[in-house]
Design a protein around this motif. Structure first.
Motif, PDB file in Angstrom:
ATOM      1  N   CYS A  98       0.834  -1.209   0.000  1.00  0.00           N
ATOM      2  CA  CYS A  98       0.000   0.000   0.000  1.00  0.00           C
ATOM      3  C   CYS A  98       0.867   1.257   0.000  1.00  0.00           C
ATOM      4  O   CYS A  98       0.538   2.239  -0.665  1.00  0.00           O
ATOM      5  CB  CYS A  98      -0.955   0.002   1.196  1.00  0.00           C
ATOM      6  SG  CYS A  98      -2.318  -1.155   1.008  1.00  0.00           S
ATOM      7  N   ALA A 108      -3.868   5.317   1.885  1.00  0.00           N
ATOM      8  CA  ALA A 108      -2.970   4.179   2.091  1.00  0.00           C
ATOM      9  C   ALA A 108      -3.158   3.554   3.480  1.00  0.00           C
ATOM     10  O   ALA A 108      -3.141   2.326   3.608  1.00  0.00           O
ATOM     11  CB  ALA A 108      -1.517   4.610   1.904  1.00  0.00           C
ATOM     12  N   ALA A 111      -6.521   1.603   3.723  1.00  0.00           N
ATOM     13  CA  ALA A 111      -6.435   0.492   2.775  1.00  0.00           C
ATOM     14  C   ALA A 111      -5.527  -0.604   3.328  1.00  0.00           C
ATOM     15  O   ALA A 111      -5.850  -1.798   3.237  1.00  0.00           O
ATOM     16  CB  ALA A 111      -5.922   0.979   1.419  1.00  0.00           C
ATOM     17  N   ALA A 112      -4.402  -0.200   3.891  1.00  0.00           N
ATOM     18  CA  ALA A 112      -3.463  -1.177   4.454  1.00  0.00           C
ATOM     19  C   ALA A 112      -4.121  -1.985   5.570  1.00  0.00           C
ATOM     20  O   ALA A 112      -4.026  -3.222   5.588  1.00  0.00           O
ATOM     21  CB  ALA A 112      -2.213  -0.469   4.959  1.00  0.00           C
TER      22      ALA A 112
END
Length: 180
Positions: A98, A108, A111-112
């Motif tokens: 990510c 990021a 999402a990670a």
């Protein structure tokens, strides 16, 4: 105190730790001492391995949370070797990916964590501290995939080994054995 006041107080105290099971002082001391000894062994070994390999990163910050599960809740499915090792390593790999693929940190980071959780569901290795590993990687701007293997995977393996030895020496079977 009126009955309704006592009931309200009991209800309120539930949200202030009243849902936690009682734990004897002997078990508290066993868990705390185990976490201290285990983390000391992991940190010392990882630092030595890092120096041997010329690697500056030898520690992952979420190891303390993993130690809580391994030493205080060794029977938890989330404290078992596969969950700890695979969950942490996978989450580091996802976080690094990510970091490389998503330039905006505000995208990021979630999402990670979210993709790490999805991966842990798929691989059946749910380990809550591992979701933090993915965030630590993005926040720390860690771009090398090597980080997922050392220190993350190596530290996780060392913690499991320390937890297994300590727990079994102190009368707590670890890891869980499959049912017969």
């Amino acid at each position: 105190m009126k009955h309704s006041d006592k009931r309200f107080l009991k209800h309120l105290l539930f949200y202030l730790g009243g849902d936690q099971p009682p734990v004897s002082w002997l078990e508290r001391i066993r868990s705390v001492l185990g976490a201290f000894i285990g983390l000391m062994l992991v940190f010392t070994t990882a630092k030595y391995l890092g120096e041997l390999g010329g690697i500056d990163e030898w520690l992952m910050a979420s190891l303390g949370a993993s130690a809580l599960l391994v030493f205080a809740l060794p029977g938890s499915p989330m404290a078992q070797p596969w969950a700890v090792i695979a969950g942490n390593t996978l989450s580091a790999l996802v976080g690094i990916s990510c970091f490389h693929l998503i330039e905006e940190p505000l995208l990021a980071l979630p999402a990670a964590a979210a993709l790490s959780i999805l991966g842990m569901f798929v691989l059946r290795c749910l380990h809550p501290p591992a979701a933090a590993v993915s965030l630590i990687v993005v926040l720390g701007h860690i771009g090398s995939y090597r980080y997922a293997f050392f220190p993350v995977m190596v530290d996780s393996v060392l913690l499991i080994l320390a937890g297994a030895v300590y727990s079994n020496l102190t009368g707590k079977p670890y890891p869980n054995r499959p049912p017969r």
